[in-house]
Enzyme design. Structure first.
Site, PDB file in Angstrom:
ATOM      1  CD  GLU A  74      43.221 -24.071  18.472  1.00 58.34           C
ATOM      2  OE1 GLU A  74      42.937 -25.258  18.180  1.00 58.34           O
ATOM      3  OE2 GLU A  74      43.600 -23.715  19.608  1.00 58.34           O
ATOM      4  CE1 TYR A 224      48.926 -24.814  39.984  1.00 59.94           C
ATOM      5  CE2 TYR A 224      50.411 -26.636  39.484  1.00 59.94           C
ATOM      6  CZ  TYR A 224      49.358 -26.110  40.215  1.00 59.94           C
ATOM      7  OH  TYR A 224      48.751 -26.861  41.192  1.00 59.94           O
ATOM      8  CE1 TYR A 234      53.152 -28.314  35.298  1.00 64.30           C
ATOM      9  CE2 TYR A 234      54.107 -26.633  36.715  1.00 64.30           C
ATOM     10  CZ  TYR A 234      53.415 -26.982  35.584  1.00 64.30           C
ATOM     11  OH  TYR A 234      52.994 -26.003  34.728  1.00 64.30           O
ATOM     12  CE  LYS A 243      54.662 -23.175  33.046  1.00 61.17           C
ATOM     13  NZ  LYS A 243      53.907 -22.398  32.056  1.00 61.17           N
TER      14      LYS A 243
END
Length: 396
Positions: A74, A224, A234, A243
């Site tokens: 971050e 997902y 996707y 994925k």
């Protein structure tokens, strides 16, 4: 300074410390309302500052009284310029954990690198001895490979042929057609290198070799699948290949952990508003229609509701972890139920600029988007000066 949301396309370039803290506190209160979860006690979360990773850390700490180490990358604050939201989320989490008497430390840096892996392992060895749960929830568009030195960039593209369908600009509510050209073979390889399972396996191998994995350790990564309407761009596109690789890696890791009775799982989670999903064509329109349907059904969940259910009903339910025929944990079961998907498909055909506010939940989508950056929370006075220089206690 007074901090207001500033938009650049699908990105908010500012974040609000008090709003991010409110987000964390709201999640903590939800977890505490659900009672004790008999889960892991020493938890490493890789990708711990936003989304499912943050909610996993909160669930472990405030549901199971676990000691947690969070790894993330971050942007810290500089005078007059706010930090990234994950920085403020992590500062709030550590402050709340310490108030509750819980161990919580964080490491900020590139989790793909050997250096951050080494720092993390040194911290585990010094403070915890071993970990009994590793959550892998990295979401990065790029990866500098620690062994080859090659910088890989992931892409969101269909495979084989051009993809065309509806999408929405969630800021304006305008529904339009979008087309995406197909990928190259190199695009697929790069996306797998960034978002596949190689780095997850590297983490587990390094932790095991260093003797830092407790007997019966569990490790979980997130994935997902989604509906047919998003499939081409996707699940059957470049990200889907990554994925697939991630999900296959779970079996490889499980094999490597047999000697300590460890297991690796992939949890397939629900579609939610994230910084990444907001930039994916088609997904914002789908989520808007999905939210409307699931809220009407009373089955809508955010990240924290998903993670509490994952931990309490799947990972630590007192018996064998339930998986589907492909070995996946399915927390997307409410989203993918036949009635919900049939309704969303019906609404999809109808969706136009003029009716989307009525048939979809653009208002809810926008609120969730602003919430990612600490804005639009009840109980936060956004007209007051904020301390943009807020620090994370364990990061000097």
């Amino acid at each position: 300074m007074i901090i207001e949301p500033r938009m650049r396309g699908f990105i908010c370039t500012t974040s609000h410390p008090e709003g991010c803290a409110q987000n964390v506190i709201n999640q903590i209160e939800y977890v505490k309302s659900k009672g004790t979860i008999e889960g892991a006690k020493k938890v490493l979360v890789i990708g711990a500052s936003t989304g499912f990773g943050l909610s996993s850390r909160i669930t472990s700490a405030f549901g199971s009284n676990a000691a947690t180490i969070g790894v993330f990358f971050e942007k810290p604050p500089v005078e007059g310029k706010p930090a990234s939201p994950g920085w403020y989320n992590s500062a709030a989490f550590e402050n709340e954990a310490h108030k509750a008497g819980l161990y919580a430390k964080s490491i900020n840096g590139d989790a793909f690198s050997d250096d951050i892996k080494k720092q993390t392992m040194n911290l585990i060895k010094a403070d915890l001895g071993q970990v009994d749960l590793i959550i892998y929830s990295l979401a990065s568009p790029v990866r500098l490979h620690p062994k080859t030195g090659i910088l890989h960039r992931s892409v969101l593209k269909p495979i084989g042929e051009k993809f065309s369908n509806k999408t929405v600009d969630f800021h304006t509510g305008k529904v339009s057609e979008v087309s995406i050209e197909p990928c190259s073979e190199e695009d697929i390889e790069n996306t797998i290198a960034v978002m596949g399972g190689e780095d997850w396996a590297m983490w587990i191998d390094a932790l095991k070799e260093a003797g830092l994995l407790a007997p019966e350790v569990k490790t979980v990564a997130y994935s997902y699948i989604g509906p047919s309407v998003t499939e081409a761009v996707y699940r059957k596109g470049t990200i889907g290949r990554a994925k697939d690789h991630l999900e296959a890696t779970a079996f490889t890791i499980s094999d490597s952990l047999k000697s300590i009775n460890g297991q690796a799982f992939v949890s397939v989670n629900k579609a939610l508003v994230t910084q990444a999903s907001s930039a994916i064509p088609v997904i914002p329109l789908y989520i808007s229609l999905l939210y409307k349907t699931m809220k009407e059904n009373g089955t809508h969940e955010g990240t924290i509701e998903q993670m509490v259910r994952l931990f309490s009903e799947k990972l630590y339910n007192g018996s064998k972890v339930p998986v589907d025929e492909k070995g996946l944990i399915r927390i997307d079961d409410l989203e993918m139920s036949e009635d919900v998907q049939a309704k969303v498909a019906e609404l999809w055909k109808m969706a136009e600029t003029d009716n989307l506010e009525k048939i979809g939940d653009l208002k809810g989508y926008r609120k969730d988007f602003y919430n990612l950056f600490g804005f639009d929370f009840e109980g936060v006075d956004y007209s007051k000066d904020s301390n943009e220089m807020l620090q994370i206690p364990s990061i000097k």
